[in-house]
Design an enzyme around this catalytic site. Structure first.
Site, PDB file in Angstrom:
ATOM      1  N   ASN A 177       0.764  -1.829  -0.140  1.00 34.58           N
ATOM      2  CA  ASN A 177      -0.097  -0.077  -0.418  1.00 34.58           C
ATOM      3  C   ASN A 177       0.772   1.737  -0.053  1.00 34.58           C
ATOM      4  O   ASN A 177       1.452   1.460   1.109  1.00 34.58           O
ATOM      5  CB  ASN A 177      -0.220  -0.212   1.219  1.00 34.58           C
TER       6      ASN A 177
ATOM      7  N   LYS B 194       0.106   3.972   0.111  1.00 36.90           N
ATOM      8  CA  LYS B 194      -0.481   5.260   0.011  1.00 36.90           C
ATOM      9  C   LYS B 194      -0.246   6.694  -0.334  1.00 36.90           C
ATOM     10  O   LYS B 194      -0.342   6.713  -2.059  1.00 36.90           O
ATOM     11  CB  LYS B 194       0.318   5.712   1.935  1.00 36.90           C
TER      12      LYS B 194
ATOM     13  N   HIS C  95      -9.284   0.929   5.428  1.00 34.03           N
ATOM     14  CA  HIS C  95      -8.003   1.099   6.019  1.00 34.03           C
ATOM     15  C   HIS C  95      -8.369   2.523   6.685  1.00 34.03           C
ATOM     16  O   HIS C  95      -9.455   3.017   7.526  1.00 34.03           O
ATOM     17  CB  HIS C  95      -6.516   1.967   4.951  1.00 34.03           C
TER      18      HIS C  95
ATOM     19  N   GLU D 232      -6.642   4.518   7.948  1.00 36.32           N
ATOM     20  CA  GLU D 232      -6.243   6.264   7.557  1.00 36.32           C
ATOM     21  C   GLU D 232      -7.680   6.564   7.044  1.00 36.32           C
ATOM     22  O   GLU D 232      -8.286   8.156   7.606  1.00 36.32           O
ATOM     23  CB  GLU D 232      -5.449   6.101   6.647  1.00 36.32           C
TER      24      GLU D 232
ATOM     25  N   GLU E  31      -4.717  -4.378  10.507  1.00 37.53           N
ATOM     26  CA  GLU E  31      -3.551  -4.410  10.842  1.00 37.53           C
ATOM     27  C   GLU E  31      -3.976  -3.451  12.127  1.00 37.53           C
ATOM     28  O   GLU E  31      -5.161  -2.107  12.570  1.00 37.53           O
ATOM     29  CB  GLU E  31      -3.545  -3.327   9.369  1.00 37.53           C
TER      30      GLU E  31
ATOM     31  N   GLY F 183       3.513   2.238  11.046  1.00 36.71           N
ATOM     32  CA  GLY F 183       4.511   3.327  10.865  1.00 36.71           C
ATOM     33  C   GLY F 183       5.059   3.197  12.279  1.00 36.71           C
ATOM     34  O   GLY F 183       5.605   4.320  11.828  1.00 36.71           O
TER      35      GLY F 183
ATOM     36  N   SER G 272       4.316  -2.164  10.337  1.00 40.28           N
ATOM     37  CA  SER G 272       5.512  -2.506  10.629  1.00 40.28           C
ATOM     38  C   SER G 272       6.046  -3.781  10.136  1.00 40.28           C
ATOM     39  O   SER G 272       6.576  -4.113  10.997  1.00 40.28           O
ATOM     40  CB  SER G 272       5.882  -1.489  12.188  1.00 40.28           C
TER      41      SER G 272
HETATM   42  P1  13P Z   1       3.285   0.624   7.377  1.00 43.54           P
HETATM   43  O1  13P Z   1       4.047  -1.044   6.981  1.00 43.54           O
HETATM   44  O2  13P Z   1       4.004   1.359   6.832  1.00 43.54           O
HETATM   45  O3  13P Z   1       3.471   0.528   9.048  1.00 43.54           O
HETATM   46  O4  13P Z   1       1.897   0.778   7.077  1.00 43.54           O
HETATM   47  C1  13P Z   1       1.245  -0.240   7.498  1.00 43.54           C
HETATM   48  C2  13P Z   1      -0.544  -0.046   6.736  1.00 43.54           C
HETATM   49  O5  13P Z   1      -1.098   0.618   6.861  1.00 43.54           O
HETATM   50  C3  13P Z   1      -0.592  -0.956   5.008  1.00 43.54           C
HETATM   51  O6  13P Z   1      -1.504  -0.753   4.394  1.00 43.54           O
END
Ligand code: 13P
Length: 250
Positions: free
Chosen positions: A11, A13, A97, A99, A167, A173, A212
């Site tokens: 992803n 983003k 997601h 976010e 997740e 992150g 992560s």
């Molecule tokens: P990270 O791998 O950067 O922690 O992000 C995970 C994520 O939100 C994937 O959709």
């Protein structure tokens, strides 16, 4: 029981430019030289879907969107439809997601509507669930996940049109991940929910872990029971890192 073929999904983003084609070319090369025993997917920003579609053809790499609207078309400035993603060579779309849930206030119901629209257009929906740090600390994790699954997955979900991604929000992150036992517990609960609701087909859904995931921890995380792949953020942007995660399936 059919063991699902794992999926490693990136992803991107809000990262990447046209120049990131270099990374995609490098990844294609790595997969060609050393094929993996998993499906590989990248979900770049919308602007890069079309150009990337020309790079990945025939290499076992798939493309996906990071979101879609719950309606098929209309006056929705700035939104994108599942059909448009399909038109741009996507076979997957991420919905719900954390976010999007947070910054765009997407409810479980809305996520379910988006997934249903993705299904209608022939896309595989990657439905994300996950608890906050506060919910984890107060022991609510399993209840939160069960509630999200119940409300965010439409009834027409089957193993070939739906992937569930766990997740934990606090792991995204941050470089922190739950323990192997904690991930196993949540994935076990998700599997139980899937088989309870969808019967035998529930065994075949892929359940991804995200938060992560790095080349250094991928092999351990991917070996956990009911973890059928990864949803990767930061470490999916560079071909070498992403390939290091895919390595868990070689
Ligand atoms: P990270 O791998 O950067 O922690 O992000 C995970 C994520 O939100 C994937 O959709």
């Amino acid at each position: 029981m059919t063991t699902p073929r794992p999926l490693v999904a990136g992803n991107w983003k809000m990262h990447g430019r046209y120049s990131s084609s270099e990374e995609v070319n490098a990844l294609v090369q790595m997969l060609r030289e050393r094929p993996a025993q998993c499906d590989v997917l990248i979900c770049p920003p919308f602007t890069l879907l079309m150009p990337f579609s020309n790079l990945i053809e025939g290499y076992g790499l798939s493309l996906g969107g990071q979101d879609c609207h719950h309606q098929s078309e209309g006056a929705h400035t700035g939104d994108i439809s599942a059909d448009m993603l399909k038109d741009a060579a996507c076979s997957y779309v991420i919905v719900g997601h954390s976010e999007r849930r947070k910054w765009h206030r997407e409810s479980d119901k809305r996520v379910s509507e988006k997934a249903a629209m993705a299904h209608k257009e022939g896309l595989c929906a990657i439905i994300c669930v996950g608890e906050s740090g506060k919910q984890r600390d107060s022991g609510e994790t399993l209840d939160v996940i069960a509630g999200q699954l119940k409300k965010s997955m439409p009834d027409d979900s089957v193993a070939h049109n739906t992937v569930v991604a766990y997740e934990p929000i606090w792991a995204i992150g941050t470089g922190r991940t739950p323990s192997v036992e904690e991930i196993g517990e949540v994935h076990g609960l998700i599997r139980k929910h899937l088989t309870g609701r969808f019967g035998l087909d529930g065994q075949s859904f892929r359940i991804l872990y995200g938060g992560s995931v790095k080349p250094e921890n991928a092999a351990e995380l991917m070996s956990i029971n009911n973890v059928d792949g990864a949803l990767v953020g930061g470490a999916s942007l560079k071909a070498a890192d992403f390939n290091g995660i895919i390595e868990a399936y070689r």
